[in-house]
Design an enzyme around this catalytic site. Structure first.
Site, PDB file in Angstrom:
ATOM      1  N   ASN A  86       0.823  -1.208   0.000  1.00 20.93           N
ATOM      2  CA  ASN A  86       0.000   0.000   0.000  1.00 20.93           C
ATOM      3  C   ASN A  86       0.853   1.252   0.000  1.00 20.93           C
ATOM      4  O   ASN A  86       0.970   1.935  -1.020  1.00 20.93           O
ATOM      5  CB  ASN A  86      -0.953  -0.039   1.206  1.00 20.93           C
ATOM      6  CG  ASN A  86      -2.014   1.028   1.119  1.00 20.93           C
ATOM      7  OD1 ASN A  86      -1.917   1.954   0.330  1.00 20.93           O
ATOM      8  ND2 ASN A  86      -3.038   0.913   1.941  1.00 20.93           N
ATOM      9  N   ASP A  87       1.505   1.528   1.113  1.00 20.35           N
ATOM     10  CA  ASP A  87       2.256   2.778   1.215  1.00 20.35           C
ATOM     11  C   ASP A  87       3.378   2.877   0.180  1.00 20.35           C
ATOM     12  O   ASP A  87       3.675   3.968  -0.308  1.00 20.35           O
ATOM     13  CB  ASP A  87       2.833   2.919   2.627  1.00 20.35           C
ATOM     14  CG  ASP A  87       1.728   3.036   3.667  1.00 20.35           C
ATOM     15  OD1 ASP A  87       0.629   3.489   3.290  1.00 20.35           O
ATOM     16  OD2 ASP A  87       1.953   2.661   4.829  1.00 20.35           O
ATOM     17  N   VAL A  88       3.994   1.746  -0.153  1.00 24.43           N
ATOM     18  CA  VAL A  88       5.141   1.799  -1.071  1.00 24.43           C
ATOM     19  C   VAL A  88       4.728   2.052  -2.521  1.00 24.43           C
ATOM     20  O   VAL A  88       5.576   2.203  -3.385  1.00 24.43           O
ATOM     21  CB  VAL A  88       5.996   0.508  -1.001  1.00 24.43           C
ATOM     22  CG1 VAL A  88       6.588   0.336   0.384  1.00 24.43           C
ATOM     23  CG2 VAL A  88       5.207  -0.716  -1.412  1.00 24.43           C
TER      24      VAL A  88
END
Lengths: 92, 458
Positions: free
Chosen positions: B384-386
């Site tokens: 998600n964040d990456v």
């Protein structure tokens, strides 16, 4: 404390820096377990303590030998297990 | 120069050559054999050095240690690798601290505690002790015995800094007054406490930095042991380990866009999140199994981006099956690995290698990003964040500036996710609302299995 030991530390640090910078990111996990196994070399210090004739040294040394051996044996074995998995697949 | 010293010198060279082998998967195993030979040499060299007078403790310790070490190496699943590494840092530091305490007691009985020796011993037990409890905390969090989310309270940073200053104060005091045993043991107790406190506020996704940092501390403690007992191979091995952990922490922190100072002091916090911003509901495009299959079949180049979710779902084998199916149809499949995907450096690579993915298909972020616009389909699985484009565009985002895999530039992005819940950092991901993004909800492994059997039907 001798100054030559400081030389060794600093030069070894530089060697380590140059070598590890070149480790492929794909192998970063095996790198961690390998350096962990290698730093299990503190086993040699633990052996001398456990093999001394003082009781305290023997007891502390015994625990230290056990802990360091876990890292040496476990670390190298698991590194091998991981590295075995990194294969180049033959294209069908 | 004694025979033992020559043996230690050879061991040191073998260790360095061993690590050098890790620059490429082809040479890695040969390198490890060299390092193993170096270890055996050093151990045998020590045993025959004449310093050993009793054997029963040594033999018992080696037998128990080998049994536990081997059992862990054989039976631990690859998904549990982060925990194992965290635990091994604790063992390494424990050995260093115990050797340090023993040396302290012995030298203090002999009245031989010089200031220099005390400096080395103090450093050894200080960093060793905080590595023991810090690593155990990391182990607890990674194996989910302790909650993986950050445990915080008001004034936490101030408390941690005060404790650290107090420990450093004791350390400096001891260098000048080494025979004060109460201070010596208090410093150890305080360091143990610090280890717990500094890892407590750190959440799961920040673990790659913490594990690398603890790796570095464990190495430094080992090097300090070498100073204390005047053993050069320990200094060299410790320096190698310390350098390795240090470099990994830098790589990890860069990949999370955290400052260098932030890493050095281990002050890895978590972003405070405004949860009201998350409630926003914008339209998304849902995809089913058949839609996904259709899009994939039209593609020429597919890139799979794995994250921690893949590890949790143990989906790596099914992911590989899917890529086999795609390759059968002549589609080029690659994997794009973000440096901090997962819970430790290289986590995703090991899982995919376990699933028999060829290592030349595992590409780094820097390699894949410039070619992202030629990718037909990007499958994001459990990450998600990456892959959050807000890191590039939204200055107010807590992850602004973090390098990401530019999946949003691919022609089509398929995001496999359990639900719309935000990622670990709790940050809204604009990727999900892009017109070229298709959401495929469900358990990663189950969805992948369905997809694979859909392909096999034909």
């Amino acid at each position: 404390m001798q100054i030559e030991l400081v030389y060794i530390l600093i030069l070894a640090g530089f060697v380590g820096f140059e070598i590890i910078r070149k480790v492929t990111p794909t192998l970063h996990t095996p790198l961690m377990s390998a350096t962990n196994a290698i730093s299990g070399i503190s086993l040699v210090g633990s052996l001398v303590a456990a093999g001394s004739d003082h009781q305290l040294g023997q007891i502390l040394g015994f625990i230290a030998v056990t802990a360091a051996t876990i890292n040496v044996v476990g670390g190298f074995m698991i590194t091998e297990r991981m590295l075995k998995m990194f294969k180049k697949k033959e294209k069908k | 120069m004694s025979a033992t010293e020559i043996v230690y010198l050879i061991s040191s060279v073998l260790f360095i050559l061993g690590l050098k082998g890790l620059s490429h998967p082809e040479s890695a195993r040969r390198g490890m054999h060299l390092a193993e030979a170096g270890m055996v040499l050093a151990i045998v060299g020590t045993l025959v050095s004449g310093k050993i007078v009793t054997w029963e403790w040594i033999i018992t310790g080696i037998i128990i240690g080998s049994a536990i070490g081997a059992a862990m190496a054989i039976f631990m699943p690859m998904t549990a690798m982060p925990q194992r590494v965290a635990l091994s840092h604790a063992f390494g530091a424990l050995a260093a601290v115990l050797v340090g305490v023993n040396e302290y007691v012995e030298k203090s009985n002999l009245n031989e505690l010089t200031n220099g020796l005390m400096g080395a011993l103090g450093f050894e037990v200080l960093f060793g002790a905080l590595t023991i409890t810090g690593s155990l905390m990391a182990f607890g969090k990674l194996s989910e015995m302790i909650t993986g989310s950050p445990i915080t309270y008001k004034g936490q940073n101030a408390v941690n800094i005060l404790l650290f200053i107090a420990a450093m104060g004791m350390f400096v005091y001891l260098i000048f007054f080494p025979y004060n045993t109460i201070i010596f043991y208090s410093m150890i107790a305080l360091s143990l406490l610090i280890g717990i406190f500094i890892v407590m506020p750190i959440g799961g996704a920040d673990m790659p930095v913490v594990i690398s940092l603890l790796n570095s501390y464990a190495g430094l403690a080992a090097a300090a042991t070498g100073f204390a007992i005047n053993n050069k191979v320990l200094i060299i091995a410790g320096a190698l380990d310390g350098a390795s952990g240090f470099i990994l922490s830098i790589i990890m922190s860069k990949a999370m866009n955290r400052s260098f100072a932030n890493v050095l002091f281990g002050a890895v916090g978590s972003a405070q999140v405004d949860s009201s911003k998350l409630a926003e509901s914008r339209p998304i495009t849902r995809f089913g199994i058949e839609d996904t299959k259709f899009v994939l079949e039209q593609a020429e180049r597919v890139v799979i981006v794995p994250g921690y979710g893949m590890a949790v779902a143990q989906a790596q084998h099914t992911v590989r099956e899917l890529s086999d199916e795609l390759e059968k149809q002549g589609i080029k499949v690659e994997y794009a690995i973000h440096p901090v995907a997962g819970r430790m450096p290289g986590h995703m690579n090991v899982l995919l290698a376990e699933a028999n993915v060829s290592y030349d298909q595992l590409l780094e972020m820097e390699t894949i990003n410039p070619t992202m616009d030629t990718v037909d389909v990007c499958i994001v699985i459990g990450a998600n964040d990456v892959v959050n484009p807000a890191a590039r565009t939204d200055k107010s985002s807590p992850i602004y500036g973090m390098p990401i895999i530019d999946v949003d530039k691919a022609k089509t992005v398929i995001v496999m996710k359990r639900s719309m819940a935000a990622g670990f950092a709790g940050i809204e991901n604009p990727l999900f609302y892009q017109p070229n993004t298709k959401m495929l909800f469900g358990d990663a492994k189950k969805v992948m299995q369905e997809l694979v059997s859909e392909f096999k039907k034909v």
